[in-house]
Design a protein around this motif. Structure first.
Motif, mmCIF file in Angstrom:
data_model
loop_
_atom_site.group_PDB
_atom_site.id
_atom_site.type_symbol
_atom_site.label_atom_id
_atom_site.label_comp_id
_atom_site.label_asym_id
_atom_site.label_seq_id
_atom_site.Cartn_x
_atom_site.Cartn_y
_atom_site.Cartn_z
ATOM 1 N N ARG A 109 0.838 -1.199 0.000
ATOM 2 C CA ARG A 109 0.000 0.000 0.000
ATOM 3 C C ARG A 109 0.876 1.253 0.000
ATOM 4 O O ARG A 109 0.620 2.198 -0.754
ATOM 5 N N LYS B 244 -7.746 -8.789 0.757
ATOM 6 C CA LYS B 244 -6.498 -8.102 0.456
ATOM 7 C C LYS B 244 -6.265 -8.016 -1.053
ATOM 8 O O LYS B 244 -5.700 -7.029 -1.545
ATOM 9 N N ARG C 142 -8.349 -5.132 -2.286
ATOM 10 C CA ARG C 142 -7.746 -3.855 -1.878
ATOM 11 C C ARG C 142 -6.512 -3.545 -2.721
ATOM 12 O O ARG C 142 -6.278 -2.390 -3.099
ATOM 13 N N ASP D 113 -7.740 -2.417 -6.108
ATOM 14 C CA ASP D 113 -8.251 -1.043 -6.020
ATOM 15 C C ASP D 113 -7.110 -0.039 -5.975
ATOM 16 O O ASP D 113 -7.178 1.030 -6.599
ATOM 17 N N ASP E 139 -10.155 2.552 1.355
ATOM 18 C CA ASP E 139 -10.134 1.616 2.475
ATOM 19 C C ASP E 139 -10.425 2.391 3.752
ATOM 20 O O ASP E 139 -9.739 3.366 4.066
#
Length: 434
Positions: free
Chosen positions: A288, A336, A339, A342, A425
């Motif tokens: 991330r 996960k 995410r 995304d 998120d």
């Protein structure tokens, strides 16, 4: 028969440590003795200089010994070896006297082959480092065994930070490399283990001093090689150690990227972004951070034809879900993966997939329908023009870099609905989660 006179017997050639004992050890002992020291090779080690007092009487006694012994056969070696010992303890006035009286500043320890400057760095004696450099010591000299420069040695441990700072102030070449192409920055990174050795501040100081983040050894090692290696060590290891290593890797990666390092270059096995994509379940917080800090989700040099983040995530997702149907594992993995997808979508205006990339949901033993739906949504984004709201989200998130983006989004004067769209998120990772 004529007898040939016997040649006088001579002592065999002595070198290295044996020469200290048989030739100039007595002079070394006398020099150290007048300073109230013991020779560590023969008696006790010199670990703490706190009990050493360099008063005028001791320095006067030292000067008298040197004057008296100036013409002895092994004077040069004796005073030079004594210089190594006082450099170890940071006894600057004694070192000045030895240098004025013939000590060789490039004399090497017969066992380690370190010079006085190397030893002063190893013992973290910044004032001694400055004295030796100003008296002519080669600030970039490498030892003959490990090919380490003083700057390399100073970069290894946080305790040597004062010496590292002093060397840079004195003009040490921060990008000098040994014959293998290893610079001080690469040396510092390779010296780290994330558990016992936390030299993050040393790395920061080197970067602020102009260290080149694009430096590469002859074997192809880059600034991210050790980070990739350390993260690999967290798999199946002690949980507490793994947490320390991940935190260290995050801190170092943050520093490197702030100075222009690219974590998405090829080859893939040297790419930090590729590793985090491949192990997105284990390294999601770091993934991330990389994507929110501007790292490319494809090979930054050759694009998706080299390696693609979307392909890596789908391949790992299918592989893992073909092995286990355990609910907790599957749900966490799917969450996960979504995410990660995304984050990749929100990091660029358009989705870039490798040519002819596809998956067969029927090939996945479990959750094939869910994976197929995810893949179809990504393909749709690639084939269709990006909607305006997506372009705005990408623009705003890029404008709010560097990490952390989420805190900056929450501070924007926008309706909560728009903030939720920008955030991606609602439970973002923090540095403490690494």
């Amino acid at each position: 028969m004529v007898s040939v006179p016997e040649k006088p017997r001579t002592m065999p050639f002595l070198h290295g440590f044996r020469r200290i004992i048989f030739e100039y050890q007595p002079l070394v002992d006398e020099i150290l003795g007048c300073l109230g020291l013991q020779d560590p090779n023969r008696q006790e080690s010199l670990e703490s200089p706190s009990c050493v007092a360099e008063d005028n009487s001791q320095l006067l006694a030292l000067s008298k010994i040197l004057e008296r012994e100036a013409h002895s056969p092994f004077y040069k070696e004796g005073v030079s070896y004594a210089l190594l010992k006082v450099a170890e303890l940071g006894l600057v006035p004694a070192a000045e006297i030895l240098l004025r009286n013939g000590a060789d500043i490039i004399f090497e320890d017969p066992v380690t082959y370190y010079t006085a400057l190397h030893i002063a760095v190893l013992r973290n004696q910044p004032d001694m480092v400055e004295l030796l450099v100003r008296r002519g010591a080669d600030i970039n000299r490498r030892d003959r065994i490990h090919l380490s420069s003083p700057l390399d040695l100073a970069s290894e441990e946080s305790e040597r930070l004062p010496c590292l700072k002093r060397l840079l102030e004195l003009g040490a070449d921060v990008n000098a490399a040994n014959k293998h192409g290893k610079t001080a920055l690469l040396h510092a990174l390779a010296s780290s283990d994330g558990v016992q050795i936390h030299n993050t501040e040393n790395i920061r100081l080197l970067l602020e001093g102009g260290a080149d983040v694009k430096a590469t050894t002859n074997n192809g090692d880059t600034v991210f090689t050790c980070v990739v290696f350390l993260l690999g060590d967290t798999v199946g290891g002690d949980p507490e150690e793994a947490k320390l290593i991940r935190r260290f890797c995050f801190q170092v990666t943050r520093l490197l990227m702030a100075h222009g390092a690219d974590p998405s270059e090829c080859p893939s096995y040297e790419s930090l972004t590729y590793l985090c994509l491949k192990s997105f379940r284990l390294h999601f917080p770091l993934l991330r951070f990389l994507l929110e800090s501007g790292a490319s989700y494809n090979c930054s040099l050759h694009g998706p034809s080299c390696w693609s983040g979307f392909k890596v995530v789908f391949e790992r997702l299918c592989a893992h879900l073909s092995e286990s149907e355990e609910d907790g594992f599957s749900l966490d993995l799917l969450e996960k993966a979504e995410r990660a997808l995304d984050l990749m979508v929100a990091s660029a205006q358009g989705v870039r997939l490798p040519g002819n990339f596809g998956i067969d949901p029927k090939g996945c033993r479990f959750h094939g329908e869910k994976i197929g739906s995810l893949f179809a949504s990504i393909k749709q984004l690639e084939c269709s023009p990006a909607p305006l709201k997506h372009l705005c989200r990408v623009y705003l998130r890029q404008h709010l870099r560097p990490w952390p983006v989420d805190a900056k989004i929450r501070a924007l004067p926008l309706p909560d609905r728009l903030k939720r769209y920008l955030l991606l998120d609602q439970n973002p990772s923090t540095e403490e989660d690494l």
